[in-house]
Design a protein around this motif. Sequence first.
Motif, short mmCIF file in Angstrom:
data_model
loop_
_atom_site.label_atom_id
_atom_site.label_comp_id
_atom_site.label_asym_id
_atom_site.label_seq_id
_atom_site.Cartn_x
_atom_site.Cartn_y
_atom_site.Cartn_z
N VAL A 1 0.82 -1.20 0.08
CA VAL A 1 0.23 0.58 -0.18
C VAL A 1 0.76 1.09 0.16
CG1 VAL A 1 -1.91 1.38 1.42
CG2 VAL A 1 -2.22 -1.33 1.17
N ALA A 2 1.61 0.82 0.89
CA ALA A 2 2.38 2.29 0.92
C ALA A 2 3.17 2.82 -0.60
CB ALA A 2 3.77 1.64 1.52
N ALA A 3 4.43 1.63 -0.72
CA ALA A 3 4.00 1.43 -2.14
C ALA A 3 3.62 2.62 -3.40
CB ALA A 3 5.31 0.79 -3.05
N SER A 4 2.57 1.74 -3.27
CA SER A 4 1.40 2.19 -4.89
C SER A 4 1.27 3.60 -4.22
CB SER A 4 0.61 1.11 -4.52
OG SER A 4 -0.19 1.58 -3.10
N THR A 5 1.07 4.30 -2.97
CA THR A 5 0.91 5.23 -2.38
C THR A 5 2.02 6.19 -2.96
OG1 THR A 5 -0.63 4.89 -0.97
CG2 THR A 5 0.62 7.21 -1.14
N VAL A 6 2.76 5.71 -2.56
CA VAL A 6 4.84 6.71 -3.63
C VAL A 6 4.61 6.72 -5.43
CG1 VAL A 6 7.07 7.01 -3.60
CG2 VAL A 6 5.51 6.77 -0.80
N LEU A 7 4.38 5.56 -5.40
CA LEU A 7 4.37 5.58 -6.73
C LEU A 7 3.26 5.44 -7.84
CD1 LEU A 7 6.41 1.39 -6.49
CD2 LEU A 7 7.69 4.40 -7.05
N LEU A 8 2.30 5.38 -7.54
CA LEU A 8 1.23 6.03 -8.30
C LEU A 8 0.13 6.92 -7.86
CD1 LEU A 8 0.56 2.20 -8.99
CD2 LEU A 8 1.51 3.68 -10.23
N ILE A 9 0.29 6.69 -6.59
CA ILE A 9 -0.73 8.25 -5.89
C ILE A 9 -0.56 9.24 -6.02
CG2 ILE A 9 -2.42 8.38 -4.56
CD1 ILE A 9 -3.28 5.39 -3.57
N LEU A 10 0.46 9.38 -5.70
CA LEU A 10 1.11 11.42 -4.79
C LEU A 10 1.63 11.05 -6.99
CD1 LEU A 10 3.15 10.65 -1.75
CD2 LEU A 10 0.98 11.71 -2.18
N PRO A 11 2.32 10.46 -7.81
CA PRO A 11 2.15 11.65 -8.79
C PRO A 11 0.74 11.67 -9.42
CG PRO A 11 3.50 9.39 -8.25
CD PRO A 11 2.86 9.25 -7.32
N ALA A 12 -0.02 10.36 -9.22
CA ALA A 12 -2.07 11.13 -10.19
C ALA A 12 -2.32 12.43 -9.37
CB ALA A 12 -2.50 9.78 -10.12
N GLY A 13 -1.71 12.49 -8.14
CA GLY A 13 -2.56 13.42 -7.06
C GLY A 13 -1.62 14.83 -8.00
N VAL A 14 -0.36 15.25 -7.94
CA VAL A 14 0.16 16.09 -8.98
C VAL A 14 0.22 15.89 -10.39
CG1 VAL A 14 3.00 17.51 -9.56
CG2 VAL A 14 2.19 15.61 -6.99
N GLU A 15 -0.13 15.19 -10.92
CA GLU A 15 -0.69 15.53 -12.31
C GLU A 15 -2.06 16.24 -12.36
OE1 GLU A 15 -0.94 14.93 -16.33
OE2 GLU A 15 0.80 14.90 -15.05
N PHE A 16 -2.64 15.65 -11.51
CA PHE A 16 -4.36 16.23 -11.40
C PHE A 16 -4.10 17.74 -11.00
CE2 PHE A 16 -8.44 16.74 -9.26
CZ PHE A 16 -9.55 16.48 -10.47
N ALA A 17 -3.60 17.99 -9.68
CA ALA A 17 -3.54 19.50 -9.38
C ALA A 17 -2.72 20.04 -10.85
CB ALA A 17 -2.64 19.05 -8.20
N CYS A 18 -1.43 19.91 -11.43
CA CYS A 18 -1.08 21.08 -12.21
C CYS A 18 -2.39 20.92 -13.27
CB CYS A 18 -0.07 19.86 -12.67
SG CYS A 18 1.27 19.73 -12.27
N ARG A 19 -3.08 20.22 -13.79
CA ARG A 19 -3.85 19.93 -14.86
C ARG A 19 -5.01 21.51 -13.70
NH1 ARG A 19 -4.67 16.57 -19.43
NH2 ARG A 19 -3.09 14.82 -18.92
N GLY A 20 -5.68 20.91 -13.04
CA GLY A 20 -6.05 21.98 -12.44
C GLY A 20 -5.89 23.70 -12.17
N LEU A 21 -4.39 23.79 -11.67
CA LEU A 21 -3.88 25.15 -12.07
C LEU A 21 -3.52 24.90 -13.50
CD1 LEU A 21 -1.37 23.87 -8.61
CD2 LEU A 21 -3.57 25.44 -8.58
N THR A 22 -3.26 24.73 -14.18
CA THR A 22 -3.19 25.05 -15.85
C THR A 22 -4.16 25.44 -15.88
OG1 THR A 22 -2.91 22.96 -16.27
CG2 THR A 22 -0.54 24.00 -16.22
N HIS A 23 -5.58 24.66 -16.01
CA HIS A 23 -7.16 25.24 -16.37
C HIS A 23 -7.42 26.86 -15.79
CE1 HIS A 23 -10.97 24.94 -18.21
NE2 HIS A 23 -11.07 24.63 -16.58
N ALA A 24 -6.96 26.73 -14.76
CA ALA A 24 -6.87 27.80 -13.72
C ALA A 24 -5.83 29.20 -14.21
CB ALA A 24 -6.94 27.38 -12.57
N LYS A 25 -5.71 28.84 -15.35
CA LYS A 25 -4.33 29.60 -15.57
C LYS A 25 -3.47 30.29 -14.10
CE LYS A 25 -6.75 31.32 -19.03
NZ LYS A 25 -6.26 30.24 -19.92
N LEU A 26 -3.15 29.61 -13.04
CA LEU A 26 -2.44 29.96 -12.22
C LEU A 26 -1.28 29.39 -12.30
CD1 LEU A 26 -5.37 29.37 -9.39
CD2 LEU A 26 -4.04 31.38 -9.80
#
Length: 450
Positions: free
Chosen positions: A95-120
Amino acid sequence: MMRSPWEWVLLASIAGGPIALRLRKASADRIVVLGWIHALCGSLYLLGCPDGSPVAAAVAAIGLLLLDLGWKAAGPAAQARLLFAARRKAVFAAVAASTVLLILPAGVEFACRGLTHAKLLRYHMPIETVWKSGQDDWRVATITADVHREPDPVLLWRPIAGKPYNAQHFKGPILQVPKPAGTFRIMCYGDSLTDGPPRGDWPARLHRLLAERPARPGQAYEVVNAGVSGYSSHQGLLRFLQDVDRYKPDLIVASYGWNDAAQAAGPSDREFRPPSWPVVALQRTMVRYRTSLVLTYYLKKLVAEPRRELEGPFHPRVSVDEYIANLDRFRAEARTRGIPIVFLTRPHLAAPDELRRVNNWRSHVPDYNGALVSWASREGLPFIDVQAEFARRPASLFSDECHFFPDGYQILAELVYGRLFEAGTQRSVLPGEEAAPPETATRPVDGRRS
């Protein structure tokens, strides 16, 4: 930010399961386990389909719904056993490995999409000119980042075998091979002006004109768009040599020059070699992720040297002499096969004199048009001086410095149609017609020189 309704459904499914458990006052460990499973499924979708896929989003959303229903149907005893298993060290490590390798990168990708969409945040546009000391060179960017092009070891790049192109890498219907009897096939070679927008390019409009007003009663005409964005005459010639014996055109129309003149930051097109396939594969993967593009944008600002005026001698992708040699090879290969060929100058918004005053490679574009006109006139070859024609028309036809709005593409199609099929000059370029007198056969298609 969401690219399909199914992605909204998937987002609601990811958040909905844990929220529903919270509203039902389930234990914290149940909420955490189900929330992790939902986050993992969403991460797998986001990282596996960064370009978006309605089908994959639908599968993921329905899968989460079935998972929630199965969790509810399992009952308290089965849920307790699953929670007990989740406390084991091996499971906890996974669970810890999948969180670090998958969930956290996906969270950063989702945040980047949201922030660029908002032009921040801003992000790098993959298909933009790559410059070095003021030299525009987009060849590597096209090879590694253009979703509508794919690397090619000979052509450097070519259109993909998918929309808006067909399986033969042309726009329009699949061409029959061998060519049907009675079909007059016209193949139009060129750069982005010929390639055109996804719909409404000038070869498609020429095809419609010939269907509505065939030059010969009962004749079936087929106009093929063989243009490729970014192509120089070097690439166009190589593609023509790959195509000609397979598709057997009855007439060739060729228009290059803008990309030939482009400043090369490295070797010319004849000597240029694309990056190795692992590098291309890695780069084509990375540009699909918004996180990578955000990092590229901000890191580029730190390491890129400031833009300077063009320095040193002009170093084009294809020199003027090579450009004429490529066109002459077009002519020679077509002639050996008995195929007429017509050349078009490459139109641009700015007048030639104005363009020559620009302090970058664009100042040399008129040299290529001038060389084509002089060479074709001297050799008695048919050509249409498209640049001269559009110099007399409103600038509002241009969408930018060298491309058209739809009205411009329509006018170009009508110009080609009129010069080749209505002005009487078809006798000098089309087979099966009575031979024209020598003074007519050697006259440029547009009847003038620039």
